[in-house]
Each structure stands twice: as structure tokens, then as C-alpha cells.
Design an enzyme around this catalytic site. Structure first.
Site, PDB file in Angstrom:
ATOM      1  CE  LYS A 116     -34.942 -18.062 -11.168  1.00 19.78           C
ATOM      2  NZ  LYS A 116     -36.240 -17.449 -11.496  1.00 19.78           N
ATOM      3  CE  LYS A 198     -29.719 -15.129 -17.051  1.00 14.21           C
ATOM      4  NZ  LYS A 198     -31.119 -15.600 -16.994  1.00 14.21           N
ATOM      5  CE  LYS A 201     -34.800  -9.693 -13.584  1.00 14.45           C
ATOM      6  NZ  LYS A 201     -35.599  -9.434 -14.746  1.00 14.45           N
TER       7      LYS A 201
HETATM    8  P1  TYM Z   1     -37.147 -13.445 -17.467  1.00 16.85           P
HETATM    9  O1  TYM Z   1     -38.113 -12.556 -16.784  1.00 16.85           O
HETATM   10  O2  TYM Z   1     -36.007 -13.996 -16.671  1.00 16.85           O
HETATM   11  O3  TYM Z   1     -36.511 -12.716 -18.710  1.00 16.85           O
HETATM   12  C1  TYM Z   1     -37.325 -12.061 -19.691  1.00 16.85           C
HETATM   13  C2  TYM Z   1     -36.676 -12.197 -21.056  1.00 16.85           C
HETATM   14  O4  TYM Z   1     -35.368 -11.620 -21.066  1.00 16.85           O
HETATM   15  C3  TYM Z   1     -34.425 -12.575 -21.574  1.00 16.85           C
HETATM   16  N1  TYM Z   1     -33.123 -12.373 -20.908  1.00 16.85           N
HETATM   17  C4  TYM Z   1     -31.964 -12.224 -21.540  1.00 16.85           C
HETATM   18  N2  TYM Z   1     -31.664 -12.201 -22.840  1.00 16.85           N
HETATM   19  C5  TYM Z   1     -30.362 -12.011 -23.176  1.00 16.85           C
HETATM   20  N3  TYM Z   1     -29.357 -11.849 -22.281  1.00 16.85           N
HETATM   21  C6  TYM Z   1     -29.608 -11.863 -20.951  1.00 16.85           C
HETATM   22  N4  TYM Z   1     -28.610 -11.691 -20.096  1.00 16.85           N
HETATM   23  C7  TYM Z   1     -30.963 -12.061 -20.537  1.00 16.85           C
HETATM   24  N5  TYM Z   1     -31.575 -12.126 -19.326  1.00 16.85           N
HETATM   25  C8  TYM Z   1     -32.896 -12.325 -19.568  1.00 16.85           C
HETATM   26  C9  TYM Z   1     -35.051 -13.927 -21.231  1.00 16.85           C
HETATM   27  O5  TYM Z   1     -34.563 -14.942 -22.072  1.00 16.85           O
HETATM   28  C10 TYM Z   1     -36.517 -13.670 -21.458  1.00 16.85           C
HETATM   29  O6  TYM Z   1     -36.868 -13.817 -22.812  1.00 16.85           O
HETATM   30  N6  TYM Z   1     -39.800 -17.685 -17.527  1.00 16.85           N
HETATM   31  C11 TYM Z   1     -39.572 -16.420 -18.198  1.00 16.85           C
HETATM   32  C12 TYM Z   1     -40.825 -15.557 -18.260  1.00 16.85           C
HETATM   33  C13 TYM Z   1     -41.984 -16.265 -18.866  1.00 16.85           C
HETATM   34  C14 TYM Z   1     -42.153 -16.545 -20.249  1.00 16.85           C
HETATM   35  C15 TYM Z   1     -43.434 -17.187 -20.353  1.00 16.85           C
HETATM   36  C16 TYM Z   1     -41.390 -16.306 -21.390  1.00 16.85           C
HETATM   37  C17 TYM Z   1     -43.067 -16.708 -18.197  1.00 16.85           C
HETATM   38  N7  TYM Z   1     -43.957 -17.273 -19.098  1.00 16.85           N
HETATM   39  C18 TYM Z   1     -43.905 -17.600 -21.586  1.00 16.85           C
HETATM   40  C19 TYM Z   1     -41.895 -16.726 -22.610  1.00 16.85           C
HETATM   41  C20 TYM Z   1     -43.150 -17.365 -22.710  1.00 16.85           C
HETATM   42  C21 TYM Z   1     -38.503 -15.651 -17.442  1.00 16.85           C
HETATM   43  O7  TYM Z   1     -38.291 -15.870 -16.283  1.00 16.85           O
HETATM   44  O8  TYM Z   1     -37.911 -14.651 -18.177  1.00 16.85           O
END
Ligand code: TYM
Length: 332
Positions: A116, A198, A201
């Protein structure tokens, strides 16, 4: 006492625009399935979203839509807590405390921070750097046993465990050390255009990713254009990244295993296979989309729901925060 009866699950998702098929298959489907067996707490991680610059009106809209979408995929606020992270102040408070027990070196090794900061070179802010301390606070506040996430969040889960263990060594039994829960199929949904990356979006090529709310025609177009290889045989094998990804997606939405898929498409071309994957995804997303548009017409209900969940979450979170503050030595 009743708290010990079921294991606790915590997870969160950022309200950063359209959620993708990757979010759905890697995380949200498991969130839904886990509601039956566990005590689940799910959050729209709006505080995490401002580590990159956001437009206020757009951010507000995205938070609302993400909340509605979580209900539309099947999170049931009668069974689980579903709220907006910034509505429970303890997330920010514990985050500060934990950041004082998190090392510069370990935060510097986070691949998401490196990615990032390369993408947003004009805004490498302290929040982007200390993001994992906020994520650790989210999870540890609720003494979660398990955290369902996609494979890309594994490193953040590991640092959360390190922070929890470190705190427990200093202040015995202050935190439950959480386990990651990463699905076998769908943990890493890849880009339809560059299947070694990956699905995300933030990819400027819209054909690379499928949004949960994409129209059927758009979903079909994206799958028809998906990058494959010149082998022309539907089988799971090393080096066939595009086909492997499509097989994973098809498997995740239909429940069929690789052998069944290979048999189904034996002697058929990639064109037929891509069409079948697209149709299966459209069928899986249709009921989610219908529910989403219904929910968006019922803003009052959404507000009542998130308020009630946040109140219940607050009671749990404040208990943990109080315990940590006392152990550290504050007059609480
Ligand atoms: P975020 O918002 O980027 O993504 C949410 C969830 O979707 C999963 N994910 C994917 N899984 C498979 N293939 C993909 N291409 C893909 N893109 C996204 C992510 O692994 C995630 O599980 N930091 C976290 C949000 C967060 C969080 C937390 C998660 C904040 N606090 C506490 C767990 C526990 C995030 O940015 O996920």
C-alpha cells in the site's frame, strides 16, 4: 459463564467500495456458515478505511452499503453481532495501548504495508503503518478464539497472535490468543486478467474482478474474457493459473471437487467452461443482490440493527479494555 459455552468468532471487512467475489468466497461465506455453531461478532472496519484518503460522502455511502451487503449475504443480527467499528470507541482506545507494545521492526515487515505504501506513495501515513495494531485491537477486545479471513490477512493474524502472547507474558491471561480460519477453497481468489495476482477491487482493469453487485451480463462478460492458457484442457495443474482459479471459483460456488469438474468438462473447450463458471456465479449472487436492494430501501431498520449490536458489543469491549488498563497500571 454463558460466554464459555460457544467459541467466539470475530472478523471484519473494510467498506472500500464494491466488495468482490474474493471477499465473498474467501471470507463472507464462512462468516455466514459459522453463525450456526459459534458466537459471532462481525464489523464494518471503517476506521481502517481512512488509512487511504476517502471522500466523506462516498465513505458514508460505502459504510452503509457494506453493512447492508453483509446482511444480504446472510449475516443475521438475531444470531450474530453486526456493527460499525467506529461506533464502539474501545477499538481506537485499545489500538493505542497495543501500538505501544508493537515494534517498529515487525510493522515494517508487513507485506500489505509495503504494497500500500508503494501504491499511495504520496500518503504513507502513521495509520497505514500501525494498521495491524488496530486490527489486533478489534480481535483481542472480544477475546476471539477464531478469525475467518482470506489468505492475504494471515500475516496480520500472526502479528495479532504475537501481540497477544507478548501481553500475556507481561500481564498473565489478559487475552485469548486467536487462531486464523482460512478456507481450503476460495482463500485466494485471483484476478481474472492476471491470475498470479489477488482479485482486488482496487485493480483499475474492471475485467479483472467481479463485484458481488455486478449485473449478470457484466459477470458473464468478465468470465468470457478471463485469461486462460493454450493447453485447452480443463484440469488443475501447476502453471495453469487462469484455469486453476476458474476451477477454484467453480468448486467454491457449486461444491464440486476438481475431479468432478475435470470429468464434467472432459472433451469440452474453455469457452464452455468459462460460460458455466459465469452462470454458476450469477446464480450464486442473484439472491444476495435481491436482498441487498430490499435492505437498502429500509435504512431505519439498518440503523436500529447496527445500534443494538454496537451496544451489546460495547459491553464486552469495555470489559476487556478495563482489564487491560488496570493491568498496565492506569487508574481505571
Ligand atoms: P479486506 O476488507 O481487504 O477483506 C475482507 C476479507 O476478504 C478477504 N479477501 C479475499 N479472500 C480471497 N480472495 C481474495 N481475492 C480476497 N480479497 C479479500 C480478506 O482476506 C478478508 O478476510 N484488515 C482487514 C479487515 C479487518 C479485519 C479485522 C479482519 C479489520 N479488522 C479483524 C479480521 C479481523 C481487511 O482489510 O480485509
Amino acid at each position: 459463564m454463558e460466554q464459555q459455552a460457544k467459541k467466539r468468532i470475530y472478523s471484519a471487512i473494510q467498506p472500500s467500495g464494491m466488495l468482490t467475489l474474493g471477499n465473498y468466497l474467501g471470507a463472507l461465506r464462512n462468516w455466514v456458515a459459522m453463525q450456526e455453531e459459534y458466537d459471532c461478532i462481525y464489523t464494518v472496519a471503517d476506521l481502517h478505511a481512512i488509512t487511504v484518503r476517502q471522500e466523506p460522502a462516498k465513505l458514508r455511502k460505502q459504510i452503509l452499503e457494506t453493512y447492508a451487503l453483509l446482511m444480504a449475504v446472510g449475516i443475521d443480527p438475531e444470531k450474530s453481532l453486526l456493527f460499525i467499528q467506529s461506533h464502539v470507541a474501545a477499538h481506537s482506545q485499545l489500538s493505542w495501548l497495543l501500538s505501544c507494545y508493537t515494534q517498529f521492526g515487525e510493522l515494517s515487515r508487513m507485506t500489505q504495508f509495503k504494497d500500500k505504501s508503494a501504491k499511495h506513495a504520496d500518503n504513507i501515513n502513521a495509520g497505514l503503518f500501525s494498521y495491524p495494531a488496530l486490527m489486533a485491537a478489534d480481535i483481542l477486545l472480544y477475546q476471539a478464539d477464531m478469525v475467518p479471513v482470506g489468505a492475504d490477512q494471515k500475516q496480520h493474524l500472526e502479528i495479532t497472535r504475537d501481540i497477544a502472547n507478548r501481553m500475556n507474558n507481561l500481564y498473565p491471561n489478559v487475552f485469548t490468543v486467536p487462531e486464523p480460519y482460512i478456507p481450503k477453497i476460495g482463500a485466494r481468489v485471483m484476478s481474472l486478467q492476471e491470475p498470479t495476482q489477488k482479485m482486488s477491487k482496487s485493480d483499475p482493469n474492471v475485467n479483472a474482478w467481479v463485484a458481488i453487485l455486478d449485473k449478470p451480463d457484466d459477470i458473464m462478460r468478465k468470465f468470457k474474457r478471463a485469461v486462460t492458457d493454450s493447453d485447452a484442457c480443463v484440469r488443475y495443474a501447476e502453471g495453469k493459473d487462469g484455469i486453476n482459479n476458474l476451477m477454484d471459483i467453480y468448486s467454491a460456488v457449486t461444491g464440486k471437487n476438481y475431479q468432478e469438474i475435470e470429468k464434467e468438462f472432459d472433451g469440452k473447450g474453455y469457452g464452455d467452461f468459462k460460460l458455466a463458471v459465469g452462470e454458476a456465479v450469477v446464480d450464486a449472487l442473484r439472491p444476495v443482490q435481491d436482498r441487498f436492494y430490499d435492505l437498502m430501501n429500509n435504512r431505519d431498520m439498518l440503523e436500529t440493527t447496527w445500534r443494538s449490536s454496537a451496544e451489546q458489543a460495547e459491553a464486552i469491549a469495555r470489559r476487556t479494555l478495563g482489564k487491560v488498563m488496570k493491568k498496565i497500571g492506569f487508574i481505571y
